[in-house]
Write an enzyme that holds these catalytic residues in place. Sequence first.
Site, short mmCIF file in Angstrom:
data_model
loop_
_atom_site.label_atom_id
_atom_site.label_comp_id
_atom_site.label_asym_id
_atom_site.label_seq_id
_atom_site.Cartn_x
_atom_site.Cartn_y
_atom_site.Cartn_z
CB SER A 160 -1.95 1.13 5.47
OG SER A 160 -1.23 0.37 4.55
CG ASP A 166 -1.61 -1.14 1.59
OD1 ASP A 166 -1.48 -2.15 0.87
OD2 ASP A 166 -2.33 -1.12 2.60
C1 FRU Z 1 -3.94 -3.55 2.65
C2 FRU Z 1 -3.43 -3.91 4.04
C3 FRU Z 1 -3.85 -2.88 5.07
C4 FRU Z 1 -2.80 -3.02 6.12
C5 FRU Z 1 -1.58 -3.28 5.29
C6 FRU Z 1 -0.54 -4.16 5.93
O1 FRU Z 1 -3.19 -4.13 1.66
O2 FRU Z 1 -3.84 -5.19 4.42
O3 FRU Z 1 -5.17 -3.05 5.53
O4 FRU Z 1 -2.67 -1.88 6.91
O5 FRU Z 1 -2.03 -3.87 4.10
O6 FRU Z 1 0.59 -4.24 5.11
#
Ligand code: FRU
Length: 485
Positions: A106, A46
């Site tokens: 994230s 992300d």
């Molecule tokens: C989305 C996610 C988010 C999380 C992050 C962890 O791809 O699953 O919800 O914060 O990736 O890497």
Amino acid sequence: MKEWTREERYRVLHSAQEIEGLHEQIVHSVYRQRFHVQPVTGLSSDPNGFGYHNGLWHLYYQWCPWGAVHGLKYWYHVTSEDLLHWKNAGVGMHPDTYFDNRGCHSGSAFSDGEELYLFYTGNHRDEDWTRTPYTCAARLGADGKAVKLPQPLFGPRDDYSEHQRDPKIVYVPEKGKYYIFIGAQNLELKGRALMYESESLLEGWKFAGELKVPGFEDFGGMWECPCIVRISGKDVLIFSPQYTKLPGRGESTNHNIYLVGSMDYDTLTFTPEGGYQFLDFGFDFYAAQFAANVSDPDKAILIAWIGLPDNHYCTEPEDWEGSMTVVRELRLKDGRLVQSPVQALASLREAPAPTDGTLPDVCEVLAEASGGGFDLNFFTKADGTGGFTCHYDGERSVLVVDRRGMDNRFNQNVGEVLEVPVPGGVRNVRALIDRCSIELFINDGEAAFTSHVYPTADEHHYTVSQGAEVTIYPLKPSVVDDFVV
Ligand code: FRU
């Protein structure tokens, strides 16, 4: 495919030297990108903390240093003056506290003019691997590293599952308050967003309530990365619903959608004006985030991860994968988002290449349809066979995108054929081709389609239907693949 133990995935990075060899190894890959942000080593997922602050654009990505695997996540930092030329700035945030001992997950950024603040999910796990997600904050220090607040802003609620994460911070002037949107799952395993409010950025946060989105009470099992922006007097809510299939998306259970409507912060209700729409119709597009601190009220700036959770990509054996999309500018037209690559992209164009059927490995293709049928096939063999094909089906008014013809096939279980509705037919297609991705903007950006693609040495040709006019610009690089950790 390599099997990773938990210990390997969650190994802490102590010094840059530990991954220098890995960087040297991957930098020679034929799939390293030339104008897309990509992981310095390992995996990027992300986009995080995207925003404008003191004359510079800041972006972070979810980063696992060790290989093409989701494990201990760091925020890796890149900066840009023009949203196109990105510089590696090193690790922006380490998971090094009790609250984020198993990852800085994230989140988003907000500049108050003086400081750039980062809001993220501290992914805490106990010895028995029980997860507690904390909403944490940090500010960008003078040395470029995050200075974390000693305590989280708030912890999880026990009337929702452990899936509560991805804070998106906004300031609402009419209320004189900040709000944080959190992606969540309720105890019936339905996707939700939760809202917190405060009059001050770094303290006084309290739970405001669940975000109500009439008609979306049963829409996926988790809403990852919710994000909201105001464009031309409307609110646009985006999120990545999971654990559900949606019509038109093949077997995939990970999506990224948007709703246009109005957000009422008194009642915590987002009232959509129509149904949901896909932010991008492609195979590999997820966790999109709007940039914070954009001054144009009629435009939003967006970036996303080229990739999906639980999917596997062809550079895995090389120990790296994932990249960011090109930054997009978004406007609203008749209740729909119109997307185009950031304007500065045109500055990368070299003199047009001959349109003789060969495809430079890094280029932009502009195709003007002549009306009627339309076929544009990328990455074919020299004899025109195979490739990543785009065929307009006039009876159904859809552009059928099919990647089954490529030598390197992947994620076949999710589906290799998808369709983009193009009512009225294809007028034009703009394709951005980098070494392992293709982004299509159809009909001046009315629809977008993003996909990873891993052409072999034989697959650098194209074919186009008669009558269509094609211009091909080889593109200069805009990212430097240097080792900064
Ligand atoms: C989305 C996610 C988010 C999380 C992050 C962890 O791809 O699953 O919800 O914060 O990736 O890497």
